[in-house]
Design a protein around this motif. Structure first.
Motif, short mmCIF file in Angstrom:
data_model
loop_
_atom_site.label_atom_id
_atom_site.label_comp_id
_atom_site.label_asym_id
_atom_site.label_seq_id
_atom_site.Cartn_x
_atom_site.Cartn_y
_atom_site.Cartn_z
N LEU A 84 0.83 -1.20 0.00
CA LEU A 84 0.00 0.00 0.00
C LEU A 84 0.87 1.26 0.00
O LEU A 84 0.57 2.24 -0.69
CB LEU A 84 -0.92 0.00 1.22
N VAL A 101 -10.11 -1.24 -1.01
CA VAL A 101 -9.17 -2.29 -0.59
C VAL A 101 -9.78 -3.24 0.44
O VAL A 101 -9.67 -4.47 0.29
CB VAL A 101 -7.85 -1.67 -0.07
N SER A 152 -10.24 -7.29 -0.17
CA SER A 152 -9.63 -8.29 0.71
C SER A 152 -10.67 -9.24 1.29
O SER A 152 -10.48 -10.46 1.34
CB SER A 152 -8.86 -7.61 1.84
N ILE A 170 -3.96 -7.78 -2.95
CA ILE A 170 -3.59 -6.36 -3.04
C ILE A 170 -2.58 -6.13 -4.16
O ILE A 170 -2.66 -5.15 -4.90
CB ILE A 170 -3.04 -5.88 -1.68
#
Length: 449
Positions: free
Chosen positions: A303, A320, A324, A436
């Motif tokens: 990130l 995000v 996830s 991610i």
């Protein structure tokens, strides 16, 4: 009607114990099932439970021992002499007696065995103690009914009457040769409808399921579940009949395996109970929490490396958590179905057909979620290209999660590792980091940051 413990019952028992009303205690408890009495004893304090245990006769208390919680059973046994323990074990089947003896110290174990009244019973128990508890040999009991293939029906019936005296339930009649090698089984109907002079070799059924002494208990459970067996014979390396396993023992195996898999799926690395110490509970839970922490730290670096993208396209960071969570759920769902298939035998190894099916499900699910996400993003933020990037990333991440969730349990199973490990934190944390990475890789391709 299911038995329920009431406050009045506990109070009445405690009052009888205080007043030492042994006859009243016996009258109150003798009509109860041994499993219900064990449940009652678990609700009393140790001294009270021990008092009741000593009041009841060994025929009753022997069965109660098997149902008690491990700690209470250990405490009660510690208050009994070797002779008193032996009296309890004389009332039990060999496999149950062997299970209890295995919990004793080495010195006490030898002393208890020497106090057993039935020499043959003692020999059988000693024989069972040499097998690992998670094998067919460790599960089996010696009590069974067997006949020789060379006997005639009349001799067979006479011998069966003698053997049945020591067997609580006759599930099957096994047929052996002169060397005690298992040959088949005998139908009770055929026995009753055949001439008394007919040889058993002419009427017994040769098709028979059996297991070897060193087969794992979970494999035995799978076979008995598959063929709906109430009992299964156990043979040694030479094919000689050495015991049988009954359905009540297999139910315990299935229960223990399910509990272990459930704990593994929750990220608990060793078998624990609610009454275990804080240290034991912490040791069982902490490893996966630490692994998860390390993986999430790695995810935070990913990130951080994309800070410039957040400044230009702020909505990327907003989705995000959704990405996830969705990837984790898809992965856990996929792995759970594979683990279930491996457990019940419907899936034994990698299958292209099943893998294609799982990918198709993921594609359909991902497409629906992504379209809804695209619509929501377009309405709320009017950033259509960013919404498209997020939506496509979601599909890619979902497909990856489904692939990981399907293949990892199969890989673990192939390498003799319990695939249940893959149904919890392993899949969730793995999908977090890879999800991610994929998310920003796809977004970067579309948005060019």
């Amino acid at each position: 009607m299911e038995f329920k413990i009431t406050k009045d019952l506990i109070l009445e028992l405690e009052q009888h114990i205080v007043n030492k009303n042994d006859k009243e205690l016996e009258a109150l408890l003798n009509d109860m099932h041994h499993a219900d009495i064990a449940e009652v004893l678990d609700k009393l304090d140790f001294e009270e439970a021990t008092y009741i245990f000593k009041v009841l006769d060994s025929e009753k208390t022997a069965e109660i021992l098997l149902e008690l919680e491990d700690d209470l059973r250990e405490n009660i046994l510690s208050r009994l002499s070797a002779k008193e323990i032996a009296e309890e074990l004389d009332e039990l089947d060999t496999n149950d007696a062997a299970d209890i003896i295995a919990e004793l110290s080495q010195d006490l174990k030898a002393e208890v065995i020497s106090e057993l009244q039935d020499v043959e019973h003692a020999k059988d128990i000693v024989d069972l103690l040499r097998y690992d508890e998670d094998t067919a040999g460790g599960l089996m009991g010696k009590e069974l009914v067997k006949v020789n293939e060379n006997w005639n029906v009349l001799t067979c019936v006479k011998e069966m009457r003698i053997q049945a005296e020591n067997v609580s339930r006759v599930h099957s009649i096994y047929v052996v040769d002169d060397e005690n090698r298992l040959k088949g089984r005998l139908s009770l109907k055929d026995l009753l409808t055949t001439s008394t002079k007919t040889h058993i070799s002419d009427v017994y059924i040769r098709k028979l399921n059996w297991v070897k002494v060193d087969d794992k208990d979970v494999e035995v459970a799978r076979i008995m579940q598959k063929y709906d067996l109430e009992a299964i014979p156990v043979v040694d390396e030479l094919g000689r009949l050495v015991g049988r396993i009954t359905i009540d023992d297999i139910v315990d195996v299935i229960k223990e395996e399910a509990e272990k898999d459930y704990q593994l799926a929750a990220g608990i690395t060793q078998d624990v109970e609610t009454d275990d110490s804080i240290l034991e509970l912490t040791k069982a839970r902490l490893p996966w929490l630490l692994i998860g922490m390390v993986i999430e730290v790695i995810a935070s670096f990913v990130l951080k490396d994309n800070e410039n993208a957040f400044r230009r396209y702020s909505t990327l960071i907003i989705f995000v958590p959704l990405l996830s969570a969705t990837a984790g759920n898809i992965g856990v769902q996929a792995s759970a179905i594979v683990v279930q298939g491996l457990a019940n035998g419907s899936l034994k190894e990698f299958s292209r057909v099943y893998f294609s099916k799982e990918i198709a499900v993921a594609m359909i699910s991902g497409s629906i979620i992504s379209l809804l996400l695209l619509g929501y993003h377009s309405i709320m933020y009017q950033q259509y290209l960013v919404g498209l990037a997020i939506s496509i990333s979601m599909v890619v991440v979902i497909l990856f999660a489904a692939t990981l969730g399907t293949l990892v349990p199969l890989f673990l199973h192939k390498n003799k590792i319990d695939p249940a490990i893959a149904t919890g934190p392993f899949i969730t944390t793995a999908n977090d980091i890879f999800g991610i990475i994929l998310y920003f890789a796809v977004a970067k391709m579309i948005l060019g940051f």
